[in-house]
Motif scaffolding. Structure first.
Motif, PDB file in Angstrom:
ATOM      1  N   UNK A  44       0.836  -1.209   0.000  1.00  0.00           N
ATOM      2  CA  UNK A  44       0.000   0.000   0.000  1.00  0.00           C
ATOM      3  C   UNK A  44       0.870   1.258   0.000  1.00  0.00           C
ATOM      4  N   UNK A  45       1.982   1.203   0.725  1.00  0.00           N
ATOM      5  CA  UNK A  45       2.892   2.361   0.723  1.00  0.00           C
ATOM      6  C   UNK A  45       3.479   2.585  -0.667  1.00  0.00           C
ATOM      7  N   UNK A  46       3.819   1.500  -1.331  1.00  0.00           N
ATOM      8  CA  UNK A  46       4.376   1.615  -2.684  1.00  0.00           C
ATOM      9  C   UNK A  46       3.342   2.242  -3.624  1.00  0.00           C
ATOM     10  N   UNK A  47       2.102   1.821  -3.465  1.00  0.00           N
ATOM     11  CA  UNK A  47       1.018   2.323  -4.306  1.00  0.00           C
ATOM     12  C   UNK A  47       0.779   3.820  -4.066  1.00  0.00           C
ATOM     13  N   UNK A  48       0.820   4.202  -2.782  1.00  0.00           N
ATOM     14  CA  UNK A  48       0.594   5.608  -2.425  1.00  0.00           C
ATOM     15  C   UNK A  48       1.614   6.540  -3.062  1.00  0.00           C
ATOM     16  N   UNK A  49       2.837   6.051  -3.239  1.00  0.00           N
ATOM     17  CA  UNK A  49       3.926   6.930  -3.671  1.00  0.00           C
ATOM     18  C   UNK A  49       4.265   6.793  -5.151  1.00  0.00           C
ATOM     19  N   UNK A  50       3.509   5.995  -5.926  1.00  0.00           N
ATOM     20  CA  UNK A  50       3.764   5.960  -7.370  1.00  0.00           C
ATOM     21  C   UNK A  50       3.451   7.325  -7.967  1.00  0.00           C
ATOM     22  N   UNK A  51       4.002   7.590  -9.153  1.00  0.00           N
ATOM     23  CA  UNK A  51       3.801   8.914  -9.739  1.00  0.00           C
ATOM     24  C   UNK A  51       2.349   9.132 -10.157  1.00  0.00           C
ATOM     25  N   UNK A  52       1.553   8.058 -10.229  1.00  0.00           N
ATOM     26  CA  UNK A  52       0.130   8.217 -10.551  1.00  0.00           C
ATOM     27  C   UNK A  52      -0.651   8.701  -9.327  1.00  0.00           C
ATOM     28  N   UNK A  53      -0.096   8.514  -8.114  1.00  0.00           N
ATOM     29  CA  UNK A  53      -0.704   8.979  -6.868  1.00  0.00           C
ATOM     30  C   UNK A  53      -2.207   8.695  -6.785  1.00  0.00           C
ATOM     31  N   UNK A  54      -2.593   7.418  -6.832  1.00  0.00           N
ATOM     32  CA  UNK A  54      -4.022   7.129  -6.694  1.00  0.00           C
ATOM     33  C   UNK A  54      -4.488   7.304  -5.247  1.00  0.00           C
ATOM     34  N   UNK A  55      -5.797   7.412  -5.077  1.00  0.00           N
ATOM     35  CA  UNK A  55      -6.398   7.282  -3.751  1.00  0.00           C
ATOM     36  C   UNK A  55      -6.265   5.802  -3.390  1.00  0.00           C
ATOM     37  N   UNK A  56      -5.745   5.507  -2.214  1.00  0.00           N
ATOM     38  CA  UNK A  56      -5.557   4.112  -1.812  1.00  0.00           C
ATOM     39  C   UNK A  56      -6.517   3.795  -0.669  1.00  0.00           C
ATOM     40  N   UNK A  57      -7.300   2.749  -0.841  1.00  0.00           N
ATOM     41  CA  UNK A  57      -8.221   2.339   0.228  1.00  0.00           C
ATOM     42  C   UNK A  57      -7.443   1.477   1.201  1.00  0.00           C
ATOM     43  N   UNK A  58      -7.264   1.989   2.430  1.00  0.00           N
ATOM     44  CA  UNK A  58      -6.462   1.257   3.401  1.00  0.00           C
ATOM     45  C   UNK A  58      -7.183   1.246   4.739  1.00  0.00           C
ATOM     46  N   UNK A  59      -6.694   0.387   5.623  1.00  0.00           N
ATOM     47  CA  UNK A  59      -7.326   0.216   6.932  1.00  0.00           C
ATOM     48  C   UNK A  59      -7.092   1.440   7.803  1.00  0.00           C
ATOM     49  N   UNK A  60      -8.174   2.052   8.248  1.00  0.00           N
ATOM     50  CA  UNK A  60      -8.063   3.236   9.089  1.00  0.00           C
ATOM     51  C   UNK A  60      -7.636   2.848  10.499  1.00  0.00           C
TER      52      UNK A  60
END
Ligand SMILES: [Zn+2]
Ligand SMILES: [Zn+2]
Ligand SMILES: [Zn+2]
Length: 765
Positions: A264-280
């Motif tokens: 999830x951290x890798x996904x958050x920091x890609x240059x596409x910067x998507x909204x990431x659904x993660x556990x609050x």
């Protein structure tokens, strides 16, 4: 040599220029139709090093798909040149995707000594807006919304210097020459402020709603830690349940609000910067009203300099940043349009004067069952193509696939590439259709694709189907109707290069079936160009039709009726929170088959169970009940599932197996009445559905000998269901495939339609 992939507008030519100089090579580089052409000459070891470094050290936004190199006689070139595009014939056609601010630019943004200190529009060849500011090809400054800003001498010098990070960076700008930001009231009048960004933060922290112009459209923003401010935004938007996305300063801040996995951290920091659904995280300080009733949070990081500035002084901790639109309308992009549409919602507007030319929402992604899943593929991914794997041995003629109805995305295909549009929203009205045609025209020009065929859904009532048929008639295109769940399954097969046959599980909301009924819990024996229906969830009535989607208690009534319950009994009425009179009306409708279409939808089964377990009578957004049901079980250990009934089926006569939910309902209701925890009931339900479909897949293997299963449909967004299905199928010895680059939901439908159409056309030829 010719290099193909994403190599234009991403700093590839200056990179090659530097590489050639460092290796002591002479020659030239230029953009051509779909890549770059390079000629180099020099000592053998230099050439060798050049080739290996070309791949290893390519700039961050570049993606090299292939390098075709051949030897040419030396011409005695001296020095290395970057040649103009026209020299190599047809002009380049690529437009890169928008990319998040790179670390070098971020450093400059926050460095008081830099000439771009706090400049909200800085960028370079490694970052910045691309797709959203481009009117037409080629991707050159005059064709972008930067055309009206004449570069100052300093910017021009950077732009012209092959050794500079801003060489041919089309949106290059600075305080001297580029766009500016200002704060405006709802009347459009500028609000005087020394620093518009600082004034915006003041407003946000005071609880106001601010419309902020971004990269692909406006956002509506409030302080995400302020419960009253979030409620104010919800009341003005008249949206109460739908989760809102939250932007935080950086990865460290994201870790404070969510428990993040490495993926999830890798996904958050890609240059596409998507909204990431993660556990609050509990007690993380984010207002409950941001994502009521679910344990996840849609979190993302700043991707534009203006957004970085909102967090730079560390006063704002987390901001709601939600697409500025009313329900499923397209996102607002134009300053006047924003004022007109958002005037009653936003207190003030943070405006800028760089025009947004292509509407593009934020992308949404999640890590599901350990792997990336795109839920909404938009900013940062569009217009990058998805390549059909070589193993598929499939080449598409130029074609258009128009997608479905909800969450529409269309696709253009040619050769081995399928280009999906950005998320367009629901095609329910003319605004949606306008966005569709506006975006289609743009992408057809961008890729120079003039379709010869048009693929559409089987549903005769979809606006997209109607449009496709008209278009086909008017332009002499071949129309190809594709069944909804076949498109889902074929898309997943194509992603994994499965050219033969596979068992496809399509667990979905609704799609028009080959028998005119509403499908959505399907086991299809599938090829790319066709399918047979092997099994499906037992048909149940949807009392009131579409109303049963908005009001899941109706769906529960339909299911309980089908399972043999007396739906007018006190027991059932109290389960549903329904009145005797309304239950009587619906029962009559179902008995007489009036306004009670039959459905085999898995999504509707989830809705029905959620209505009973959670007492949710009405939903505020699509799949809300099912998402809450999944959330309920999030911390629950795996439980043995409720039994489902397997009945009928004769493969030799192509008669489908029926998967019945009757026994599931009876045990579930017993559990509820005997006080079993709701979380445990939700867990047992998920396990039961997964086990039911695994059994159906085992039967399909026995009948056909197929051992590969693909999983598709909107229900595959459900993490628990996806994990249980894969685990159950693998335990039975199946090879299991899930979507990776295309959404399993209706956002991925057009990709599957394009694949099916290409396969059908290939067979006809
Ligand atoms: Zn940069
Ligand atoms: Zn400048
Ligand atoms: Zn679907």
């Amino acid at each position: 040599m010719v290099v193909r992939g994403v190599v234009q507008g991403v700093g590839f030519r200056p990179f090659v220029y530097r590489l050639a100089l460092e290796e002591g090579l002479a020659g030239f580089i230029g953009n051509d139709t779909d890549g770059v052409t390079i000629e180099v000459e020099g000592p053998a070891e230099g050439l060798e090093a050049f080739l290996s470094r070309l791949r290893a050290e390519a700039p961050p936004l570049a993606r090299i798909d292939s390098v075709a190199a051949r030897e040419l006689p030396a011409t005695g070139e001296a020095g290395f040149r970057i040649v103009a595009s026209e020299v190599l014939g047809r002009v380049s056609t690529g437009i890169p995707a928008d990319a998040a601010t790179c670390p070098d630019c971020l450093r400059e943004l926050l460095d008081p000594a830099d000439r771009r200190y706090r400049y909200p529009f800085l960028n370079c060849t490694n970052c910045g807006p691309r797709f959203t500011i481009t009117r037409r090809i080629p991707y050159d400054r005059p064709q972008t919304s930067m055309a009206r800003f004449k570069m100052c001498a300093d910017c021009q010098a950077e732009y012209d210097d092959p050794l500079n990070r801003r060489f041919h960076a089309q949106p290059n700008a600075c305080w001297e020459c580029g766009p500016r930001v200002w704060l405006a009231g709802a009347d459009g009048a500028e609000i005087a402020a020394d620093d518009a960004v600082a004034a915006t933060i003041d407003r946000l922290l005071a609880g106001e709603v601010v419309a902020i112009k971004g990269i692909g459209g406006f956002h509506l923003s409030v302080d995400a830690t302020n419960e009253a401010a979030v409620m104010r935004l919800r009341e003005r938007k008249r949206r109460f349940g739908k989760p809102l996305a939250v932007m935080v300063r950086d990865l460290e801040a994201a870790r404070e609000v969510c428990a993040l996995t490495a993926a999830e951290e890798a996904l958050l920091t890609t240059s596409a910067r998507p909204i990431v659904l993660a556990r609050r995280k509990d007690g993380c300080g984010i207002a409950d009203a941001v994502a009521p009733g679910i344990p996840w949070l849609g979190v993302y990081l700043p991707y534009a300099p203006l957004q970085h500035l909102l967090f730079a002084d560390r006063r704002a901790r987390a901001l709601v940043m939600t697409s500025a639109n009313l329900s499923e309308e397209p996102i607002a992009i134009d300053n006047d349009e924003a004022r007109a549409r958002l005037g009653a919602i936003a207190d003030v507007f943070l405006m800028h004067d760089r025009e947004i030319l292509q509407r593009c929402d934020d992308s949404v992604a999640a890590v599901v069952d350990g792997a990336l899943q795109l839920i909404r593929r938009a900013r940062g991914f569009v217009p990058l193509g998805v390549e059909l794997p070589p193993g598929l041995r499939l080449e598409a003629p130029p074609l258009l696939a128009v997608g479905g109805h909800m969450k529409n995305v269309f696709a253009l295909a040619r050769g081995r590439f399928v280009y999906q549009s950005q998320h367009l929203g629901d095609l329910e009205n003319l605004t949606g259709l306008d966005f569709f045609t506006e975006s289609l025209d743009h992408l057809m020009r961008t890729f120079e694709i003039e379709p010869e065929a048009v693929a559409h859904d089987l549903h005769p009532g979809y606006l997209s189907t109607e449009w496709a048929k008209k278009r086909a008639a008017a332009r002499g295109l071949t129309p190809i109707a594709v069944q909804h769940h076949h498109a889902h399954v074929a898309g997943c097969m194509a992603e994994h290069g499965l050219a033969g046959e596979a068992i496809g599980l399509a667990l979905d909301g609704t799609g028009y079936g080959a028998d005119g009924r509403i499908w959505g819990g399907e086991v299809l024996v599938s090829r790319l160009d066709g399918f047979e229906r092997f099994a499906h969830l037992e048909y149940v009535p949807m009392p009131g039709g579409e109303a049963a989607i908005r009001e899941p208690w109706r769906m529960a009534l339909g299911h309980l009726f089908r399972a043999g319950f007396d739906v007018e009994s006190d027991g059932v009425l109290s389960l549903l929170g329904a009145k005797a009179a309304e239950a009587r009306v619906l029962r009559r409708m179902m008995e007489r088959g009036v306004n009670s279409p039959l459905t085999s939808s898995c999504g509707r089964l989830f809705d029905a169970v959620a209505a009973v377990v959670l007492g949710r009578r009405v939903v505020d957004y699509e799949a809300q009940a099912a998402i809450e049901l999944e959330g309920l079980a999030v911390d629950e250990a795996d439980e043995p599932g409720y039994a489902m009934e397997i009945a009928g089926g004769d493969w030799s006569r192509r008669e489908p197996v029926r998967i019945g939910a009757g026994p599931l309902w009876r045990t579930l209701v017993d559990d509820l009445r005997s006080g079993v925890s709701k979380a445990r009931i939700a867990a047992r339900f998920h396990a039961g559905v997964a086990a039911g479909f695994v059994r159906a897949a085992v039967l399909a293997r026995a009948a056909t000998g197929m051992k590969q299963v693909v999983l598709s449909g909107g229900c595959m967004h459900n993490r628990r269901l996806a994990r249980l299905l894969r685990a159950g199928l693998e335990a039975e010895g199946f090879e299991v495939f899930q979507h990776r680059r295309v959404s399993p939901g209706d956002g991925g439908l057009s990709y599957g339609q394009a694949v099916v159409a290409a396969a059908i056309l290939a067979k006809r030829r």
